[in-house]
Design an enzyme around this catalytic site. Sequence first.
Site, PDB file in Angstrom:
ATOM      1  N   ARG A   1     -61.119  25.645 -80.121  1.00  0.00           N
ATOM      2  CA  ARG A   1     -61.311  27.043 -79.718  1.00  0.00           C
ATOM      3  C   ARG A   1     -61.105  27.203 -78.213  1.00  0.00           C
ATOM      4  NH1 ARG A   1     -64.302  29.988 -76.128  1.00  0.00           N
ATOM      5  NH2 ARG A   1     -66.108  28.661 -76.544  1.00  0.00           N
TER       6      ARG A   1
ATOM      7  N   CYS B   1     -60.416  29.095 -68.900  1.00  0.00           N
ATOM      8  CA  CYS B   1     -61.010  30.392 -69.199  1.00  0.00           C
ATOM      9  C   CYS B   1     -59.990  31.466 -68.851  1.00  0.00           C
ATOM     10  CB  CYS B   1     -62.300  30.608 -68.407  1.00  0.00           C
ATOM     11  SG  CYS B   1     -63.003  32.258 -68.668  1.00  0.00           S
TER      12      CYS B   1
END
Length: 335
Positions: free
Chosen positions: A29, A274
């Site tokens: 993920r 991120c």
Amino acid sequence: MSDLPAGLPMAVPAAGLPEAVRIHEVGARDGLQNEKTTVPTEVKAEFVHRLAAAGLGTIEATSFVHPKWVPQLADAAELMPLLADLTARDPALRLPVLVPNERGLDRALELGVTEVAVFGSATESFARANLNRTVDESLAMFAPVVARAKAAGARVRGYLSMCFGDPWEGPVPVAQVAAAARRLYELGCDELSLGDTIGVATPGHVTALLDELTGSPAGGTGTGTTGSPTNTVPVDRLAVHFHDTYGQALSNTLAALQKGVTVVDASAGGLGGCPYAKSATGNLATEDLVWMLHGLGIRTGVDLDRLSATSVWMAEHLGRPSPSRTVRALTHQEQ
């Protein structure tokens, strides 16, 4: 030539550390979400299968976020049925997914997901960048998600990002982070993961935050027994999530272990970053973590050779070598 078997460091236990650590694998993920080239659903499913075969018992599979925001994970509904055989063979295997809101929760529950995570922020700047909400507004959004998930019998993890530094706000005060963490935990989260999103933490900073959050005195064990139950989080409900931007992820992990933390997030091959913080480079590589833990005599249940082979396999699909030093050392992979 060393007489040690491949993938096994010499084990020399150190005092004051846990006997076992549960690795929360985020490669499928968090590791893949930033990839610009779309990874086929079948490859993602094979990745999770290989991670499970390497002995990882918790593998964060995907995110039910709107495809507009994270296109790489737009196939969450197609991926989860391809993993059903894993939990059928091993009911103890945990395959959590990230859900940003109630709609994401609905989609996950419809597919039989039994463990979800929400993703909050310790800072206002990142809350607005990531969720387009203030910290208060994001917590208000998470409250019904957590409540409904718990009512459905699902386990809930809370991620708290920017716990040590923020690219817009700079260093984040320990008290501010602890206050946000407590609020997120008090929504009903079973576990709270403290994120060093841009990788600026150092061991003393980690220790200070854990002391503040658990109510442990400086130099204490981090049991959380010295503070009021209304403003502390038990250390056995905490996890840590370090990025290796400045090469501090392993030293920060060791500091957390010394304070009693036994759950550590990591990403196979060091994949990840991120999408909302440009300075957030790769996560702590699972292989590097396992090498250190095994060297300390700490059980993980992970077969390091199989895990390294999995990361090499995924690196080939992504068209670049793994950034993990341990993967490169064990497989003689060029940087």
